[in-house]
Design a protein around this motif. Structure first.
Motif, PDB file in Angstrom:
ATOM      1  N   ASP A  63       0.817  -1.216   0.000  1.00 14.70           N
ATOM      2  CA  ASP A  63       0.000   0.000   0.000  1.00 14.70           C
ATOM      3  C   ASP A  63       0.854   1.272   0.000  1.00 14.70           C
ATOM      4  OD1 ASP A  63      -2.251  -1.641   0.063  1.00 14.70           O
ATOM      5  OD2 ASP A  63      -2.457  -1.513   2.233  1.00 14.70           O
ATOM      6  N   LYS A  80      -0.019 -11.698  -0.622  1.00 15.33           N
ATOM      7  CA  LYS A  80      -1.306 -11.450   0.032  1.00 15.33           C
ATOM      8  C   LYS A  80      -1.172 -11.612   1.551  1.00 15.33           C
ATOM      9  CE  LYS A  80      -5.564 -12.063  -2.226  1.00 15.33           C
ATOM     10  NZ  LYS A  80      -6.552 -12.863  -2.881  1.00 15.33           N
ATOM     11  N   ALA A  83       0.752  -8.602   3.007  1.00 14.00           N
ATOM     12  CA  ALA A  83      -0.114  -7.424   3.146  1.00 14.00           C
ATOM     13  C   ALA A  83      -1.005  -7.580   4.377  1.00 14.00           C
ATOM     14  CB  ALA A  83      -0.954  -7.224   1.893  1.00 14.00           C
ATOM     15  N   LYS A  89      -3.649  -3.918   2.202  1.00 13.43           N
ATOM     16  CA  LYS A  89      -4.576  -4.530   1.247  1.00 13.43           C
ATOM     17  C   LYS A  89      -3.861  -5.171   0.069  1.00 13.43           C
ATOM     18  CE  LYS A  89      -8.311  -1.497   2.444  1.00 13.43           C
ATOM     19  NZ  LYS A  89      -9.389  -0.642   2.050  1.00 13.43           N
ATOM     20  N   ARG A  90      -2.828  -4.476  -0.447  1.00 15.72           N
ATOM     21  CA  ARG A  90      -2.134  -4.964  -1.635  1.00 15.72           C
ATOM     22  C   ARG A  90      -0.631  -4.915  -1.428  1.00 15.72           C
ATOM     23  NH1 ARG A  90      -4.269  -4.560  -6.988  1.00 15.72           N
ATOM     24  NH2 ARG A  90      -2.150  -3.943  -7.457  1.00 15.72           N
ATOM     25  N   ALA A  92       3.157  -5.816  -3.597  1.00 13.66           N
ATOM     26  CA  ALA A  92       3.872  -6.175  -4.830  1.00 13.66           C
ATOM     27  C   ALA A  92       5.357  -6.057  -4.525  1.00 13.66           C
ATOM     28  CB  ALA A  92       3.489  -5.225  -5.957  1.00 13.66           C
TER      29      ALA A  92
END
Length: 165
Positions: A63, A80, A83, A89-90, A92
């Motif tokens: 996030d 996932k 997070a 929430k997200r 990467a």
């Protein structure tokens, strides 16, 4: 055979941080092969340590905030779960150049310890099943062995199931 030392004079920011904090640790050095496909698996093999005891340090963007994930080299990071572990929430993977600039370490040698900017850290819960684990000591070909509790304390890490096979 890997060269083992109790403490390293001068050392890397990671070993200096451990020494300054009075944490017990061992440094393991090995000859890094630039052609190696996996830094972590190379370390496990060179040190003769089970890959589930050698942990890789990955930098992710959760996030919009860089977060460190420390997971066994034998598995993968579950973005996932990462997070979720930090209430995000997200997630990467972070841009490698940004990860290097922020931590002060080069890819393949990023340590969860002694980073230029202290990032929030999550350690995979599997670490607690081992007496000691190995993480990068701050450069390719150099690992530091310490207790999972010491790593958690030094990094203020959250312990969560963030790795997957």
């Amino acid at each position: 055979m890997a060269k083992k030392q109790k403490k390293q004079a001068g050392g890397t920011p990671a070993t200096v941080a451990l020494t300054t904090a009075g944490v017990a640790f061992r440094v393991h050095a090995y000859e890094h092969d630039p052609a190696s496909a996996s830094y972590g698996e190379e370390a496990a093999e060179a040190l003769g340590v089970s890959p589930d005891r050698v942990f890789k340090t990955l930098v992710a963007d959760v996030d919009g905030e860089l977060t460190v994930a420390v997971v066994p080299v034998a598995g993968q990071l579950d973005l996932k779960a990462l997070a979720s572990a930090v209430g995000g929430k997200r997630a990467a993977m972070a841009d490698p150049a940004l990860a290097e600039r922020t931590t002060g370490y080069v890819r393949g040698g990023i340590s969860p310890l002694g980073q230029r900017k202290r990032l929030r850290t999550v350690l995979d819960a599997s670490a607690s099943t081992h007496e000691t684990i190995c993480v990068s000591a701050g450069r390719r070909g150099l690992e530091v062995e310490l207790t999972p509790t010491a790593l958690t304390t030094m990094t203020s890490a959250v312990l969560a199931q963030i790795g997957r096979a």
